[in-house]
Design a protein around this motif. Structure first.
Motif, mmCIF file in Angstrom:
data_model
loop_
_atom_site.group_PDB
_atom_site.id
_atom_site.type_symbol
_atom_site.label_atom_id
_atom_site.label_comp_id
_atom_site.label_asym_id
_atom_site.label_seq_id
_atom_site.Cartn_x
_atom_site.Cartn_y
_atom_site.Cartn_z
ATOM 1 N N SER A 1 39.081 43.289 42.849
ATOM 2 C CA SER A 1 38.674 42.111 43.604
ATOM 3 C C SER A 1 39.635 41.811 44.748
ATOM 4 C CB SER A 1 38.590 40.903 42.665
ATOM 5 O OG SER A 1 38.290 39.724 43.384
ATOM 6 N N ASP B 1 40.033 44.386 36.904
ATOM 7 C CA ASP B 1 39.023 43.690 37.716
ATOM 8 C C ASP B 1 39.694 42.879 38.809
ATOM 9 O OD1 ASP B 1 37.042 44.743 36.126
ATOM 10 O OD2 ASP B 1 36.813 42.938 34.883
ATOM 11 N N GLY B 2 40.847 42.279 38.483
ATOM 12 C CA GLY B 2 41.567 41.488 39.481
ATOM 13 C C GLY B 2 42.065 42.337 40.633
ATOM 14 N N ALA C 1 39.132 44.205 47.621
ATOM 15 C CA ALA C 1 37.871 43.903 48.302
ATOM 16 C C ALA C 1 38.022 42.702 49.227
ATOM 17 C CB ALA C 1 36.767 43.659 47.277
ATOM 18 N N LYS C 2 38.713 41.671 48.750
ATOM 19 C CA LYS C 2 38.909 40.468 49.559
ATOM 20 C C LYS C 2 39.800 40.748 50.764
ATOM 21 C CE LYS C 2 38.382 37.140 45.759
ATOM 22 N NZ LYS C 2 39.106 36.173 44.881
ATOM 23 N N GLU D 1 47.099 38.850 47.187
ATOM 24 C CA GLU D 1 46.636 37.461 47.313
ATOM 25 C C GLU D 1 47.669 36.586 47.993
ATOM 26 O OE1 GLU D 1 45.824 36.585 43.253
ATOM 27 O OE2 GLU D 1 43.910 37.687 43.217
#
Length: 269
Positions: A26, A22-23, A29-30, A263
């Motif tokens: 995500s 899931d990370g 997507a970000k 990130e």
């Protein structure tokens, strides 16, 4: 500012469930950047991952650069082996028990269901057509299809014997890539992921490699990591790849290395 992410799959992107955490979903997507998956896998073994990332029908690099697909599956470039190598290898295979898998475009042929084919089915979510190598040779000959990859899976001694057998005959024309002691991938000699990505950038994008952030873990990622604007090796990468990388993640693929690097280097810019 980076405009595209290019990432290897096995050993780099996937978690312990051989899927996307899931990370990871995500983080991509970000970042909201164009994303290209580059793998030794066949196209069908990559589509479910593209779907999970929301990039289905986007370009991809299959067979380590042997097959380059543009938007909506358009064939940009196809590099194949002559079926003569399969004919030669069959004479060797007849005396051994290793699994011989034959890949051409989106075809996967192997002669039996065994521990090796079942493992690949589990890893890639693709099921092969079971038939003898001779039947596969005749199919490819009839359809005038080349071979994108041959994969041999078996004991390390059997794999040693294949390398010893093929190298004197085809060593100038094929690349014998050993991802593990028990795995041998045979592909056209002068393909690689970096060349394939450069071709895609020229055909479908308006920027160069300096705008790419790339991820990898193994020898078949060396040129990609070296050529990208930012080349990142995951913690479980080979030492050789780490020496080529601009950044070495402290995390493995099983610890969401790609997501955490995105990130760090993209979404926080």
């Amino acid at each position: 500012m980076y405009k595209l992410i290019c990432t290897d799959i096995d050993g780099t992107l996937l978690n312990t469930d051989r899927y996307l955490s899931d990370g990871t979903i995500s983080a991509f997507a970000k970042a909201n950047l164009s994303t290209i998956l580059a793998s030794s896998r066949m196209p069908s073994a990559m589509y479910y991952l593209q779907e999970g990332l929301g990039i289905l029908e986007q370009p991809l690099i299959a067979y380590n650069g042997g097959l380059i697909l543009g938007t909506k599956g358009k064939v940009i470039e196809s590099n194949t082996l002559s079926i003569d190598i399969l004919k030669t290898l069959i004479s060797h295979h007849n005396n051994y028990t290793y699994n011989l898998s034959i890949y051409s475009h989106d075809h996967w042929f192997t002669d039996k269901e065994d521990v090796w084919s079942l493992r690949e089915i589990n890893n890639t979510r693709v099921t092969p057509a079971y038939q003898t190598a001779t039947e596969s040779f005749e199919f490819l000959k009839t359809k005038s299809l080349g071979i994108h990859k041959l994969m041999c899976m078996g004991s390390s001694s059997e794999i040693d014997s294949i390398v010893t057998f093929l190298s004197p005959i085809f060593g100038d024309h094929v690349h014998l890539y050993r991802s593990k002691d028990t795995y041998l991938e045979i592909t056209p000699k002068y393909i690689d992921k970096a060349k394939a990505l450069q071709t895609l950038l020229e055909k479908e994008f308006d920027f160069g490699m300096e705008k790419v952030i790339a991820f990898g873990d193994n020898h078949n990622d060396d040129t990609l990591i070296k050529s990208a604007g930012l080349g990142i090796a995951v913690a479980n990468a080979t030492n050789a790849l780490k020496k080529l990388a601009d950044y070495i993640s402290p995390f493995t693929n099983k610890e969401d290395a790609v997501a955490k690097a995105i990130e760090k280097h993209i979404t926080l810019l």
